[in-house]
Design a protein around this motif. Sequence first.
Motif, PDB file in Angstrom:
ATOM      1  N   ARG A   1       3.776  -2.200 -12.513  1.00 54.28           N
ATOM      2  CA  ARG A   1       4.464  -2.228 -13.610  1.00 54.28           C
ATOM      3  C   ARG A   1       6.041  -1.957 -13.220  1.00 54.28           C
ATOM      4  NH1 ARG A   1       1.144   2.653 -14.269  1.00 54.28           N
ATOM      5  NH2 ARG A   1      -0.354   1.500 -13.004  1.00 54.28           N
ATOM      6  N   ASP A   2       6.334  -1.750 -15.226  1.00 53.35           N
ATOM      7  CA  ASP A   2       7.943  -1.474 -15.459  1.00 53.35           C
ATOM      8  C   ASP A   2       8.433  -0.396 -14.239  1.00 53.35           C
ATOM      9  OD1 ASP A   2       8.657  -3.903 -16.735  1.00 53.35           O
ATOM     10  OD2 ASP A   2       7.776  -2.136 -18.552  1.00 53.35           O
ATOM     11  N   LEU A   3       9.310  -0.234 -13.859  1.00 55.00           N
ATOM     12  CA  LEU A   3      10.425   0.314 -12.915  1.00 55.00           C
ATOM     13  C   LEU A   3       9.216   1.092 -11.621  1.00 55.00           C
ATOM     14  CD1 LEU A   3      11.523   3.081 -15.991  1.00 55.00           C
ATOM     15  CD2 LEU A   3      11.773   0.974 -14.790  1.00 55.00           C
ATOM     16  N   ALA A   4       8.305   0.285 -11.660  1.00 53.99           N
ATOM     17  CA  ALA A   4       7.261   0.584 -10.669  1.00 53.99           C
ATOM     18  C   ALA A   4       6.874  -0.231  -9.569  1.00 53.99           C
ATOM     19  CB  ALA A   4       5.879   1.759 -10.490  1.00 53.99           C
ATOM     20  N   ALA A   5       7.904  -1.739  -9.253  1.00 51.24           N
ATOM     21  CA  ALA A   5       6.749  -3.196  -9.064  1.00 51.24           C
ATOM     22  C   ALA A   5       6.668  -3.783  -7.282  1.00 51.24           C
ATOM     23  CB  ALA A   5       7.462  -4.627 -10.261  1.00 51.24           C
ATOM     24  N   GLY A   6       7.550  -2.975  -6.692  1.00 55.44           N
ATOM     25  CA  GLY A   6       7.531  -2.686  -5.319  1.00 55.44           C
ATOM     26  C   GLY A   6       6.045  -3.118  -4.918  1.00 55.44           C
ATOM     27  N   THR A   7       5.904  -2.974  -3.229  1.00 54.77           N
ATOM     28  CA  THR A   7       4.980  -3.667  -2.885  1.00 54.77           C
ATOM     29  C   THR A   7       4.366  -2.319  -2.178  1.00 54.77           C
ATOM     30  OG1 THR A   7       6.562  -4.384  -1.144  1.00 54.77           O
ATOM     31  CG2 THR A   7       5.650  -6.025  -2.767  1.00 54.77           C
ATOM     32  N   VAL A   8       3.177  -2.247  -1.907  1.00 52.85           N
ATOM     33  CA  VAL A   8       2.489  -1.417  -1.261  1.00 52.85           C
ATOM     34  C   VAL A   8       1.954  -1.230   0.193  1.00 52.85           C
ATOM     35  CG1 VAL A   8       0.253  -0.212  -0.715  1.00 52.85           C
ATOM     36  CG2 VAL A   8       1.374  -0.780  -3.296  1.00 52.85           C
ATOM     37  N   GLY A   9       2.203  -0.933   0.673  1.00 43.75           N
ATOM     38  CA  GLY A   9       2.040  -0.996   2.881  1.00 43.75           C
ATOM     39  C   GLY A   9       0.681   0.056   3.106  1.00 43.75           C
ATOM     40  N   LEU A  10      -0.546  -0.729   3.401  1.00 37.38           N
ATOM     41  CA  LEU A  10      -1.768   0.104   4.372  1.00 37.38           C
ATOM     42  C   LEU A  10      -1.501   0.156   5.661  1.00 37.38           C
ATOM     43  CD1 LEU A  10      -3.440  -2.181   1.584  1.00 37.38           C
ATOM     44  CD2 LEU A  10      -2.957   0.044   1.489  1.00 37.38           C
ATOM     45  N   ASP A  11      -2.364   1.425   6.354  1.00 36.73           N
ATOM     46  CA  ASP A  11      -2.953   1.371   7.434  1.00 36.73           C
ATOM     47  C   ASP A  11      -3.689   1.190   8.104  1.00 36.73           C
ATOM     48  OD1 ASP A  11      -4.795   2.711   6.323  1.00 36.73           O
ATOM     49  OD2 ASP A  11      -4.419   5.060   6.711  1.00 36.73           O
TER      50      ASP A  11
ATOM     51  N   LYS B   1      -6.693   0.948   8.022  1.00 35.58           N
ATOM     52  CA  LYS B   1      -7.787   1.554   6.915  1.00 35.58           C
ATOM     53  C   LYS B   1      -8.509   1.815   5.816  1.00 35.58           C
ATOM     54  CE  LYS B   1      -8.717   5.917  10.029  1.00 35.58           C
ATOM     55  NZ  LYS B   1      -9.471   7.134  10.621  1.00 35.58           N
ATOM     56  N   GLY B   2      -6.897   0.814   5.710  1.00 31.07           N
ATOM     57  CA  GLY B   2      -6.583   0.544   4.221  1.00 31.07           C
ATOM     58  C   GLY B   2      -6.298   1.702   3.530  1.00 31.07           C
ATOM     59  N   ASN B   3      -5.809   2.607   3.625  1.00 32.76           N
ATOM     60  CA  ASN B   3      -4.720   3.428   3.203  1.00 32.76           C
ATOM     61  C   ASN B   3      -3.902   3.336   2.475  1.00 32.76           C
ATOM     62  OD1 ASN B   3      -7.582   5.590   3.131  1.00 32.76           O
ATOM     63  ND2 ASN B   3      -6.727   5.935   5.292  1.00 32.76           N
ATOM     64  N   ILE B   4      -3.474   3.860   1.941  1.00 32.25           N
ATOM     65  CA  ILE B   4      -1.373   3.775   0.508  1.00 32.25           C
ATOM     66  C   ILE B   4      -1.448   4.584   1.487  1.00 32.25           C
ATOM     67  CG2 ILE B   4      -0.187   4.016  -1.186  1.00 32.25           C
ATOM     68  CD1 ILE B   4      -2.775   3.384  -2.973  1.00 32.25           C
ATOM     69  N   VAL B   5       0.576   4.094   2.369  1.00 34.87           N
ATOM     70  CA  VAL B   5       0.988   5.210   3.560  1.00 34.87           C
ATOM     71  C   VAL B   5       2.577   4.176   2.794  1.00 34.87           C
ATOM     72  CG1 VAL B   5       1.937   4.648   5.920  1.00 34.87           C
ATOM     73  CG2 VAL B   5      -0.531   4.433   5.688  1.00 34.87           C
ATOM     74  N   THR B   6       2.927   3.187   2.557  1.00 31.94           N
ATOM     75  CA  THR B   6       4.042   3.360   2.034  1.00 31.94           C
ATOM     76  C   THR B   6       4.147   2.602   0.996  1.00 31.94           C
ATOM     77  OG1 THR B   6       4.891   1.192   3.611  1.00 31.94           O
ATOM     78  CG2 THR B   6       5.393   3.664   4.582  1.00 31.94           C
ATOM     79  N   TYR B   7       5.666   2.332   0.461  1.00 31.98           N
ATOM     80  CA  TYR B   7       5.819   1.440  -0.492  1.00 31.98           C
ATOM     81  C   TYR B   7       7.414   0.839  -0.455  1.00 31.98           C
ATOM     82  CZ  TYR B   7       7.123   0.858  -5.593  1.00 31.98           C
ATOM     83  OH  TYR B   7       7.301   0.435  -6.412  1.00 31.98           O
ATOM     84  N   THR B   8       7.486  -0.145  -0.759  1.00 29.02           N
ATOM     85  CA  THR B   8       8.826  -1.166  -0.576  1.00 29.02           C
ATOM     86  C   THR B   8       9.537  -0.310  -2.529  1.00 29.02           C
ATOM     87  OG1 THR B   8       8.025  -1.745   1.139  1.00 29.02           O
ATOM     88  CG2 THR B   8       9.953  -2.189  -0.284  1.00 29.02           C
ATOM     89  N   VAL B   9      10.806  -0.548  -2.275  1.00 29.86           N
ATOM     90  CA  VAL B   9      11.317  -0.063  -3.616  1.00 29.86           C
ATOM     91  C   VAL B   9      11.789  -0.972  -4.165  1.00 29.86           C
ATOM     92  CG1 VAL B   9      12.661   1.335  -4.736  1.00 29.86           C
ATOM     93  CG2 VAL B   9      11.574   2.429  -3.408  1.00 29.86           C
ATOM     94  N   ALA B  10      11.560  -1.883  -5.309  1.00 30.98           N
ATOM     95  CA  ALA B  10      12.209  -2.989  -6.016  1.00 30.98           C
ATOM     96  C   ALA B  10      13.519  -2.655  -6.395  1.00 30.98           C
ATOM     97  CB  ALA B  10      10.417  -3.447  -7.105  1.00 30.98           C
ATOM     98  N   PRO B  11      14.154  -3.376  -7.541  1.00 27.20           N
ATOM     99  CA  PRO B  11      15.489  -2.983  -8.124  1.00 27.20           C
ATOM    100  C   PRO B  11      14.431  -2.818  -9.431  1.00 27.20           C
ATOM    101  CG  PRO B  11      15.225  -5.287  -7.332  1.00 27.20           C
ATOM    102  CD  PRO B  11      14.068  -5.153  -6.452  1.00 27.20           C
ATOM    103  N   GLY B  12      15.532  -1.793 -10.007  1.00 31.23           N
ATOM    104  CA  GLY B  12      15.326  -0.662 -10.763  1.00 31.23           C
ATOM    105  C   GLY B  12      14.249  -0.138 -11.295  1.00 31.23           C
ATOM    106  N   ASP B  13      13.077   0.177  -9.834  1.00 32.12           N
ATOM    107  CA  ASP B  13      12.049   1.660  -9.715  1.00 32.12           C
ATOM    108  C   ASP B  13      12.984   3.126  -9.816  1.00 32.12           C
ATOM    109  OD1 ASP B  13      10.315   0.332  -9.593  1.00 32.12           O
ATOM    110  OD2 ASP B  13      10.108  -0.108  -7.281  1.00 32.12           O
TER     111      ASP B  13
END
Length: 246
Positions: free
Chosen positions: A105-115, A117-129
């Motif tokens: 979404r706007d201000l949160a358009a980055g990518t997700v890192g999973l372990d 087991k498919g759990n959300i672990v990390t988030y890579t910041v996109a410009p403007g986040d």
Amino acid sequence: MNRAQKIATAVSVLVVAGIVALAAPPVVAATSWAAERFAPATTPVATPVTETEDLPADLPDGYVSVGNGTFIPAGGPGDCTASAWIHVGGMSASLAGELVDQGPRDLAAGTVGLDDKGNIVTYTVAPGDAPYAISDRFCIANPLSIALLNHTRTIQPGQVLLLRPDPDVPWVPFFNPVDAPSGFQQIPYQQAIYAMGVAADADDVDAMRAIWADGLSDMFINPEHVNVIAEALDVGDLDVLRQMFS
């Protein structure tokens, strides 16, 4: 998280911005790299408040527990049906509840890192986040904890943010060590913590050991905490060191 020696204090009641917390410092543990030294940890889980719980007398209806004596309104931010909560304090960090990706979404358009087991672990910041938009995307009810957990005041494009801390790994405070005295010099401490994070991200354990030996170790008050960090540096487990400092 709970080490062999618990950190215990008096309990006080806080009511801040609609969040009611029965505040007691978290306790610390570390397993894996030092399993014999530390006791198992228990991860807080978001559960409905019940009438049998010992709640503050002025707690409003419709609150849920997210562990560690913290209670928040039921539901979640934005389109979320429930909230996750990042506990950060003392020498520990943990996640209560589940992270749910509501989509870019706007201000949160980055990518997700999973372990694995498919759990959300990390988030890579996109410009403007922005942290508040990121927290809404992942149903995190305390957005300010995202930067704190990741040892930073501001987030930067390309930065990989930890969103799911391992409750069995210690976390080093960003602003000042636990039990820091009045007048503690935060700026040199934070500069050293930032340098440790940069070295951890570069997989440079030797640089981290040098920063620790060159003065960071002297800034810690509690010898038990000094030993925890020193042991992690001796072992050189980058997964542990990244959570501790990165």
